[in-house]
Design an enzyme around this catalytic site. Structure first.
Site, PDB file in Angstrom:
ATOM      1  N   LYS A  22     -24.850  10.675 -12.775  1.00 40.40           N
ATOM      2  CA  LYS A  22     -26.019   9.838 -13.080  1.00 40.40           C
ATOM      3  C   LYS A  22     -25.781   8.394 -12.675  1.00 40.40           C
ATOM      4  CE  LYS A  22     -26.680   7.939 -17.206  1.00 40.40           C
ATOM      5  NZ  LYS A  22     -27.193   6.555 -17.241  1.00 40.40           N
ATOM      6  N   ASN A  23     -24.624   7.857 -13.058  1.00 44.11           N
ATOM      7  CA  ASN A  23     -24.364   6.434 -12.823  1.00 44.11           C
ATOM      8  C   ASN A  23     -24.137   6.102 -11.357  1.00 44.11           C
ATOM      9  OD1 ASN A  23     -24.646   5.819 -15.527  1.00 44.11           O
ATOM     10  ND2 ASN A  23     -22.462   5.999 -15.976  1.00 44.11           N
ATOM     11  N   ARG A  92     -32.160   0.842 -18.325  1.00 43.05           N
ATOM     12  CA  ARG A  92     -31.618  -0.441 -17.930  1.00 43.05           C
ATOM     13  C   ARG A  92     -31.323  -0.530 -16.436  1.00 43.05           C
ATOM     14  NH1 ARG A  92     -30.019  -4.919 -20.076  1.00 43.05           N
ATOM     15  NH2 ARG A  92     -28.555  -6.216 -18.911  1.00 43.05           N
ATOM     16  N   CYS A 116     -30.135   2.152 -23.549  1.00 39.17           N
ATOM     17  CA  CYS A 116     -29.472   2.355 -24.835  1.00 39.17           C
ATOM     18  C   CYS A 116     -29.161   1.022 -25.507  1.00 39.17           C
ATOM     19  CB  CYS A 116     -28.171   3.129 -24.643  1.00 39.17           C
ATOM     20  SG  CYS A 116     -28.406   4.875 -24.269  1.00 39.17           S
ATOM     21  N   ARG A 121     -25.688  -6.925 -23.029  1.00 39.68           N
ATOM     22  CA  ARG A 121     -25.682  -6.707 -21.594  1.00 39.68           C
ATOM     23  C   ARG A 121     -26.612  -7.685 -20.866  1.00 39.68           C
ATOM     24  NH1 ARG A 121     -26.149  -0.275 -20.837  1.00 39.68           N
ATOM     25  NH2 ARG A 121     -27.933  -0.485 -22.207  1.00 39.68           N
ATOM     26  N   PRO A 122     -26.343  -8.980 -20.918  1.00 39.29           N
ATOM     27  CA  PRO A 122     -27.242  -9.974 -20.333  1.00 39.29           C
ATOM     28  C   PRO A 122     -27.352  -9.826 -18.824  1.00 39.29           C
ATOM     29  CG  PRO A 122     -25.131 -10.966 -20.893  1.00 39.29           C
ATOM     30  CD  PRO A 122     -25.126  -9.591 -21.478  1.00 39.29           C
ATOM     31  N   ILE A 123     -28.538 -10.173 -18.278  1.00 39.37           N
ATOM     32  CA  ILE A 123     -28.767 -10.011 -16.843  1.00 39.37           C
ATOM     33  C   ILE A 123     -28.407 -11.265 -16.057  1.00 39.37           C
ATOM     34  CG2 ILE A 123     -30.563  -8.287 -17.229  1.00 39.37           C
ATOM     35  CD1 ILE A 123     -32.588 -10.492 -16.387  1.00 39.37           C
ATOM     36  N   LEU A 125     -25.635 -12.015 -15.047  1.00 40.86           N
ATOM     37  CA  LEU A 125     -24.676 -11.620 -14.027  1.00 40.86           C
ATOM     38  C   LEU A 125     -25.353 -11.008 -12.811  1.00 40.86           C
ATOM     39  CD1 LEU A 125     -21.944 -10.120 -16.367  1.00 40.86           C
ATOM     40  CD2 LEU A 125     -21.863 -12.293 -15.158  1.00 40.86           C
ATOM     41  N   ASP A 304     -17.836   4.854 -21.752  1.00 43.19           N
ATOM     42  CA  ASP A 304     -18.754   5.984 -21.856  1.00 43.19           C
ATOM     43  C   ASP A 304     -18.100   7.257 -22.393  1.00 43.19           C
ATOM     44  OD1 ASP A 304     -20.905   4.521 -21.046  1.00 43.19           O
ATOM     45  OD2 ASP A 304     -21.041   5.371 -19.035  1.00 43.19           O
ATOM     46  N   ARG A 397     -31.185  12.037 -21.013  1.00 46.48           N
ATOM     47  CA  ARG A 397     -31.126  10.939 -20.047  1.00 46.48           C
ATOM     48  C   ARG A 397     -29.895  11.034 -19.169  1.00 46.48           C
ATOM     49  NH1 ARG A 397     -30.068   6.120 -22.364  1.00 46.48           N
ATOM     50  NH2 ARG A 397     -30.180   5.332 -20.244  1.00 46.48           N
TER      51      ARG A 397
END
Length: 418
Positions: A22-23, A92, A116, A121-123, A125, A304, A397
């Site tokens: 998936k990732n 996300r 999730c 997890r700020p964007i 970056l 994970d 998911r």
């Protein structure tokens, strides 16, 4: 509403095949936005997150067609360059359309992402490196507005090794003017897979798998024909399912090198592990030792798999200390394990697990996120009595037919609709 019902206490045995990652698949599908024409991806898992990605690509005027685990994406000129809230809120990884669309079209409007609830997890970056490449970005009313006449290569040093940030900027840099050097990048196998796919499209990339990636921009890319790597998190979850039941499970069509952190921890616990070119086998162990665990970026132990490993530690001999160093809110499964009888003392990012084989009992529990759902299923496999896991839309998911794969190994598990 669907639930997973488990009657545990049976050792699993047999061979099980790993699905596509998936990732890895998600960034590959968004990379298609970099080149007009028909792209073909093999080994794409059938998951809710893939469905959400298809919806977003369709909204951007791409045509998608699936046959089994092959997914074809025809990229056409988009009407409006907008990734709307109703689609992006579900996943996300939708933020990964930002870099490709901006680099190819010079403008894009993307809703702030969902996914999730395991941490902030700020964007930044994603945003700050794009600004270094020449983008003008504003955030208003829950949307990121980005424009750029032409992105220009630069040297970018990430504050920490972010997977999504590395992927987004790597994709954008393929169409930059000049050379981009990315330092302190993520080294995860999924990042390596994306680099290889981009190279097959004509991108000039070097250094994937190390802390520095160098990209020389090109004028345009060609459509991809690429096969997704196996899912190392699913493979690890299946190995842990074998381990926690004292079973003998061989996971095939995986990449053992991507699982070394888990393999080493299982060996420390006392499990005998065998590996081949594309398989890993965990052999039966009557009693395993508790070991401490710190999550870390690759090649460290993956966040994970932290929840699933915690389930294993509830059945270990001794006390383990599990430290979560990636996300600040990834112990929500602890309270559900406690409902089953686990003895766990959680703090903000540290959990002390007091192992007690046979100390769990079946109970109704609720999945709080994707990996927590797998954790609770593993705990259910190890218990006598019935465990009912609700809110399994999280599971769908990220795991392709997990209950069917476990049933194929002898688990007494089924999906029911209430």
């Amino acid at each position: 509403m669907d639930v997973i019902v488990i009657n545990g206490g049976k050792a699993l045995s047999g061979s099980v095949t790993t699905s596509g990652s998936k990732n890895a698949a998600l960034p590959l599908l968004f990379a298609a936005l970099l080149a007009k024409g028909e792209h073909s991806f093999e080994n794409v898992p059938q998951l809710k997150d893939i469905d959400s990605t298809e919806l977003l690509l369709n909204h951007l005027n791409c045509e998608t067609y699936r046959t089994g685990n092959q997914l074809k994406v025809t990229v056409n000129e988009p009407g409006e360059l907008v990734a709307p809230y109703d689609i992006v809120r579900k996943m996300r990884a939708s933020i990964l359309c930002l870099g490709p669309l901006l680099a190819r079209h010079g403008r894009v409007k993307v809703s702030l992402p969902g996914g999730c609830a395991i941490g902030s997890r700020p964007i930044n970056l994603h945003i700050e490196p794009l600004q270094q490449l020449g983008a003008h970005i504003e955030i208003e009313n829950g949307y990121v507005f980005a424009t750029a006449k032409k992105l220009v290569g630069d040297r970018i040093v990430f504050d920490f090794a972010t997977v999504g940030g590395t992927e987004n900027i790597m994709m954008a840099a393929t169409l930059c003017r000049g050379t981009t050097v990315l330092e302190n990048v993520a080294r995860e196998p999924e990042v390596v897979d994306l680099a290889r796919c981009l190279r097959s499209m004509g991108a000039k990339i070097e250094g994937e798998g190390t802390s520095t990636i160098t990209i020389e921009g090109v004028d345009e890319l060609e459509p991809a024909a690429y096969s997704v790597i196996p899912d190392r998190i699913e493979a690890g979850t299946l190995l842990l399912a074998g381990a926690i039941t004292g079973g003998d499970v061989k996971v095939v069509k995986c990449v053992p090198g991507d699982l070394y952190a888990l393999i080493n921890k299982l060996a420390d616990c006392g499990f005998e592990i065998e590996t081949g070119e594309d398989w890993v086998r965990v052999k039966p162990c009557k009693q395993w030792r508790a070991v401490d665990l710190d999550t870390a970026p690759h090649p460290g132990f993956p966040t994970d798999l932290q929840a699933q490993f915690m389930a294993l530690m509830t059945q270990a001999n001794g006390t383990s200390v599990i430290t979560e160093r990636i996300f600040e809110n990834r112990f929500m499964h602890v309270q559900e394990l406690a409902r089953m009888g686990a003895n766990i003392t959680p703090e903000t990012q540290v959990a002390v697990v007091h192992g007690n084989k046979g100390g769990l009992s079946g109970a109704p529990v609720m999945a709080t996120d994707l990996r927590a759902s797998a954790c609770l299923i593993l705990a259910g496999l190890a218990t006598e009595g019935e465990t009912v896991v609700s809110r399994i839309y999280h599971l769908d998911r990220g795991y392709e037919n997990l209950e069917a794969k476990l049933a194929g190994l002898g688990a007494r598990i089924e999906r029911r609709s209430l």
